[in-house]
Write a protein that holds these residues in place. Structure first.
Motif, mmCIF file in Angstrom:
data_model
loop_
_atom_site.group_PDB
_atom_site.id
_atom_site.type_symbol
_atom_site.label_atom_id
_atom_site.label_comp_id
_atom_site.label_asym_id
_atom_site.label_seq_id
_atom_site.Cartn_x
_atom_site.Cartn_y
_atom_site.Cartn_z
ATOM 1 N N THR A 64 -7.075 -1.426 5.145
ATOM 2 C CA THR A 64 -6.307 -1.689 3.925
ATOM 3 C C THR A 64 -5.639 -0.410 3.432
ATOM 4 O O THR A 64 -6.053 0.696 3.772
ATOM 5 N N CYS A 65 -4.597 -0.621 2.653
ATOM 6 C CA CYS A 65 -3.776 0.487 2.135
ATOM 7 C C CYS A 65 -4.547 1.290 1.100
ATOM 8 O O CYS A 65 -5.141 0.741 0.173
ATOM 9 N N TRP A 66 -4.517 2.601 1.248
ATOM 10 C CA TRP A 66 -5.190 3.538 0.347
ATOM 11 C C TRP A 66 -4.651 3.426 -1.081
ATOM 12 O O TRP A 66 -5.349 3.693 -2.042
ATOM 13 N N SER A 95 -1.513 4.381 4.318
ATOM 14 C CA SER A 95 -0.991 3.437 3.331
ATOM 15 C C SER A 95 0.248 2.745 3.901
ATOM 16 O O SER A 95 0.717 3.094 4.983
ATOM 17 N N HIS A 96 0.776 1.791 3.148
ATOM 18 C CA HIS A 96 2.103 1.255 3.454
ATOM 19 C C HIS A 96 3.140 2.333 3.158
ATOM 20 O O HIS A 96 2.978 3.084 2.181
ATOM 21 N N PHE A 97 4.229 2.350 3.916
ATOM 22 C CA PHE A 97 5.283 3.322 3.632
ATOM 23 C C PHE A 97 5.802 3.169 2.195
ATOM 24 O O PHE A 97 5.948 4.150 1.463
ATOM 25 N N ASP A 98 6.072 1.923 1.778
ATOM 26 C CA ASP A 98 6.616 1.673 0.424
ATOM 27 C C ASP A 98 5.718 2.260 -0.661
ATOM 28 O O ASP A 98 6.202 2.774 -1.666
ATOM 29 N N CYS A 99 4.408 2.106 -0.452
ATOM 30 C CA CYS A 99 3.451 2.588 -1.460
ATOM 31 C C CYS A 99 3.479 4.112 -1.528
ATOM 32 O O CYS A 99 3.456 4.684 -2.616
ATOM 33 N N THR A 100 3.565 4.789 -0.360
ATOM 34 C CA THR A 100 3.600 6.260 -0.378
ATOM 35 C C THR A 100 4.927 6.759 -0.957
ATOM 36 O O THR A 100 4.955 7.769 -1.661
HETATM 37 ZN ZN LIG Z 1 0.124 -0.445 0.015
#
Ligand SMILES: [Zn+2]
Length: 236
Positions: A64-66, A95-100
């Motif tokens: 899962t995304c951090w 993480s997901h790229f969008d989230c970072t």
């Molecule tokens: Zn994410």
């Protein structure tokens, strides 16, 4: 003027709680009571410097995304300091790229290079695996890859980054300039050299190779890292 915390978050981060300043609280952040003990998410106050209990392992095991806590896809992004770009190791899971990308624009620690990491009242059991460089790097690299491995250390788990498919550099909430990337990498090199020197000649040779491997990645961003002068503890 729009405050950074008012920028629209990516879809997956929209339902996360916000702190009293209006910043979204990422999944990994520990919530603490007044005695400094971890409490359930949404109760007490978030401490952005502290990872939720068992967080690193839970994110890794659950893939899962951090940042948002939702399931990751094949491509994963590590938000790392420029030194991690050389040793290809991250203390935080991906993480997901969008989230970072959102974090690089909004997170105060990532956007304010002169902001000193506040270590006041940190719980004593906050253990970070491996050797952490306790300095604000100023520049954040978003390293996107399909592959990564784990390294076990005495204090926990580290992540070994696979070959990047994409690499971006951010500073102060906007894309970093080549000069900023260069300054950030070069100012951190003495720290890496000092750590490598503890492993003697072998450690220094491994660092030399790591720098050579990072050079083409940096060159793609118009950054030239001069040949290392290991004896001097800086770029030659
Ligand atoms: Zn994410």
């Amino acid at each position: 003027m729009t405050r950074p915390q008012d920028l629209p978050p990516p879809r997956r981060m929209r339902n996360l709680p916000r702190d009293e300043r209006g910043f979204i609280v990422p999944w990994f952040v520990a919530w603490m009571n007044e005695a400094g003990e971890p409490v359930p998410v949404g109760t007490g106050k978030p401490d952005f410097r502290v990872v939720r209990p068992g967080g690193i392992r839970a994110a890794y095991m659950g893939s899962t995304c951090w940042l948002c806590g939702q399931h990751l896809s094949a491509k994963k992004t590590f938000a790392i300091g420029p030194m991690c770009l050389i040793n290809r190791v991250s203390s935080e899971p991906p993480s997901h790229f969008d989230c970072t990308a959102y974090a690089a624009k909004v997170c105060p620690f990532l956007t304010k290079p002169r902001m000193v990491r506040n270590t006041k009242d940190l719980p004593e059991d906050r253990v970070v695996a491996g050797v952490m460089i306790e300095r604000n790097p100023g520049v954040t690299a978003l390293w996107t890859t399909r592959r990564f491995g784990t390294l076990k250390t005495e204090t926990g788990m580290l992540f070994a980054l696979g070959e990047p498919e994409a690499l971006e550099f951010w500073a102060e909430g906007r894309p970093a300039s080549p000069a900023e990337i260069c300054k950030s990498v070069e100012s951190g090199l003495p720290i890496l050299i000092k750590a490598a020197a503890q492993d003697g000649e072998e450690g220094l040779r491994a660092l030399e190779q790591a720098v050579a491997r990072a050079a083409p990645l940096l060159a793609a961003c118009q950054v030239t890292v001069l040949p290392l002068d290991l004896a001097k503890g800086s770029a030659a």
